[in-house]
Write a protein that holds these residues in place. Structure first.
Motif, PDB file in Angstrom:
ATOM      1  N   GLY A 196       3.734   2.530   2.718  1.00  0.00           N
ATOM      2  CA  GLY A 196       5.123   2.789   2.328  1.00  0.00           C
ATOM      3  C   GLY A 196       5.595   4.120   2.885  1.00  0.00           C
ATOM      4  O   GLY A 196       6.656   4.201   3.519  1.00  0.00           O
ATOM      5  N   HIS A 197       4.799   5.172   2.670  1.00  0.00           N
ATOM      6  CA  HIS A 197       5.193   6.488   3.198  1.00  0.00           C
ATOM      7  C   HIS A 197       5.463   6.402   4.710  1.00  0.00           C
ATOM      8  O   HIS A 197       6.451   6.943   5.209  1.00  0.00           O
ATOM      9  N   ILE A 198       4.564   5.743   5.440  1.00  0.00           N
ATOM     10  CA  ILE A 198       4.731   5.634   6.906  1.00  0.00           C
ATOM     11  C   ILE A 198       6.039   4.891   7.213  1.00  0.00           C
ATOM     12  O   ILE A 198       6.808   5.297   8.090  1.00  0.00           O
ATOM     13  N   HIS A 241       0.860  -1.182   0.000  1.00  0.00           N
ATOM     14  CA  HIS A 241       0.000   0.000   0.000  1.00  0.00           C
ATOM     15  C   HIS A 241       0.899   1.236   0.000  1.00  0.00           C
ATOM     16  O   HIS A 241       1.787   1.360   0.849  1.00  0.00           O
ATOM     17  N   HIS A 242       0.642   2.155  -0.935  1.00  0.00           N
ATOM     18  CA  HIS A 242       1.522   3.321  -1.098  1.00  0.00           C
ATOM     19  C   HIS A 242       1.670   4.121   0.209  1.00  0.00           C
ATOM     20  O   HIS A 242       2.787   4.545   0.568  1.00  0.00           O
ATOM     21  N   ILE A 243       0.572   4.332   0.906  1.00  0.00           N
ATOM     22  CA  ILE A 243       0.631   5.152   2.130  1.00  0.00           C
ATOM     23  C   ILE A 243       1.336   4.395   3.260  1.00  0.00           C
ATOM     24  O   ILE A 243       2.056   4.987   4.068  1.00  0.00           O
ATOM     25  N   THR A 246       8.901  12.300  -0.111  1.00  0.00           N
ATOM     26  CA  THR A 246       8.198  12.254  -1.401  1.00  0.00           C
ATOM     27  C   THR A 246       8.359  10.837  -1.981  1.00  0.00           C
ATOM     28  O   THR A 246       9.058   9.999  -1.404  1.00  0.00           O
ATOM     29  N   ASP A 247       7.691  10.581  -3.110  1.00  0.00           N
ATOM     30  CA  ASP A 247       7.600   9.196  -3.589  1.00  0.00           C
ATOM     31  C   ASP A 247       8.963   8.574  -3.910  1.00  0.00           C
ATOM     32  O   ASP A 247       9.792   9.180  -4.582  1.00  0.00           O
ATOM     33  N   ASN A 248       9.150   7.362  -3.426  1.00  0.00           N
ATOM     34  CA  ASN A 248      10.393   6.619  -3.668  1.00  0.00           C
ATOM     35  C   ASN A 248      10.106   5.138  -3.458  1.00  0.00           C
ATOM     36  O   ASN A 248       9.038   4.782  -2.943  1.00  0.00           O
TER      37      ASN A 248
HETATM   38 ZN    ZN Z   1       3.128   9.396  -2.266  1.00  0.00          ZN
END
Ligand code: ZN
Ligand code: KG4
Length: 379
Positions: free
Chosen positions: A149-151, A145-147, A336-338
């Protein structure tokens, strides 16, 4: 972080992010034969990214191919252009990530990929690539899940951070206050009723003529402006004290701009940017600190693109210090996205036994928290 940048002929910026010697903290004492090396792929929006991550917290390589310059002329991300560029850039990013990490596909224990939320055409490029690699190599496939991932970006540079903790997630599409109860276990305690924080930054930046991408431009302009020049509203939602609403704030800024135009006044971009940023940041910080105190947590993390905002980082740091809360934040380039963050989240999914099949699909509106997890082998 050391960032090696190269602008390609088509305007895409190719970046290799290398951690400084000790910025990843002490390595975890994991025996070599227990070690798990994951190839992670991210393509949910306008960054094509690949990374190799060992044991969830040690980034061996982190490659980002950013299309931001291509979308700037349109004032926002054009989904069709994003998907096509992902197709062009994906293999190069993966090759660079493997090379930089000094591994081959044989050394990888699993392939992880963001399968939602995001732009469906963009997500599908990463998902198809990951499935192809999993099929060709016989390695397990993990959907991330992208979010989440952010966490999980917070785990990379903070070796001591373990759940439970509170996390403020603020990106282009999400504004959530979350209790991270355990690895991969999230309780949402607050969310936005309308615009996401990043969306508000982007819309206000466009309105005051700063252009796209709005967040970094407002952040920069705000440094030159007076945050007390205007008092913009900070919405509180009755009966939902941890929820956010940014549409009233956005309208208030737009009204001010229209009024100023009608009266022939010159707009002070820096003052509007600073006052708008202050209104957003104060709401985000006060909600997050209140949540920590009322739920009884002494650890607070931030995540998502807006978490790289200078004003947010400074105020959160100050408020955490005066409330006895330990503050965690990823380096701006990991906010930011990575794909390194996807590899970090994937490690804990891998340890739980999560295994996706080759029927994995992109899920553009994948919910945070209660999502289906697959535990079957991929073929
Ligand atoms: Zn993002
Ligand atoms: O997490 P992210 O890279 O992508 C999504 O998952 O949405 O977040 C992108 C958002 C954009 O709205 C961008 O304007 C915002 O994060 N952003 C910022 C800053 N850098 C990026 N907002 C405020 N200040 C920044 N420095």
């Amino acid at each position: 972080m050391n960032i090696e940048k190269n602008v390609e002929d088509d305007g895409v910026i190719f970046m290799s992010i290398k951690p400084e010697e000790d910025s990843q903290g002490a390595k975890e004492p994991v025996a070599e034969n227990d070690s798990v090396t994951i190839l992670a792929i991210e393509s949910s929006c306008d960054e094509t990214a690949a990374a190799v991550v060992k044991n969830g917290r040690e980034v061996l390589s982190n490659i980002i191919s950013s299309q931001i310059a291509l979308h700037t002329i349109y004032g926002g991300v054009v989904p069709e252009i994003a998907s096509r560029k992902h197709v062009e850039k994906m293999n190069g990013c993966i090759r660079a990530a493997l090379k930089e990490a000094g591994v081959t596909l044989k050394d990888i224990d699993a392939v992880a990929v963001t399968y939602g939320p995001g732009l469906v055409g963009a997500l599908l490029v990463g998902v198809s690539e990951a499935k192809a690699i999993a099929f060709a190599t016989g390695k397990p496939l993990i959907g991330v899940h992208h979010i989440e991932g952010h966490i999980s970006a917070n785990f990379i540079e903070n070796k001591d951070l373990e759940p439970p903790f509170v996390c403020l997630v603020v990106s282009g599409g999400h504004s959530h206050l979350v209790v991270v109860k355990d690895y991969g276990e999230y309780e949402i305690i607050g969310q936005t009723r309308d615009d996401a924080a990043g969306e508000a930054f982007d819309k206000v930046a466009r309105a005051i003529g700063l252009g796209y991408p709005g967040g970094p431009k407002i952040d920069k302009a705000a440094k030159e402006g007076n945050p007390d020049a205007f008092t913009f509203p900070q919405a509180q939602i009755p009966d939902a004290e941890y929820d956010f609403s940014f549409s009233g704030l956005k309208s208030s800024v737009l009204n001010y701009i229209n009024q100023a135009k009608m009266q022939g006044q010159e707009l002070d971009q820096a003052d509007v940017a600073a006052s708008f940023q202050k209104a957003v940041v104060e709401v985000l910080v006060s909600h997050a600190i209140k949540a920590c105190k009322e739920y009884g947590y002494d650890k607070l993390a931030i995540a998502g693109g807006v978490a790289s905002n200078t004003g947010l980082r400074e105020l959160m740091e100050k408020e955490c210090a005066s409330n006895g809360i330990r503050f965690y934040r990823p380096s701006p380039v990991l906010c930011t996205d990575n794909a390194a963050m996807i590899g970090a989240a994937a490690y804990y999914e891998y340890k739980k036994g999560v295994r996706f099949g080759l029927d994995m699909n992109a899920v553009p509106n994948l919910p945070l928290g209660d999502r289906e997890r697959r535990f079957h082998a991929n073929h």
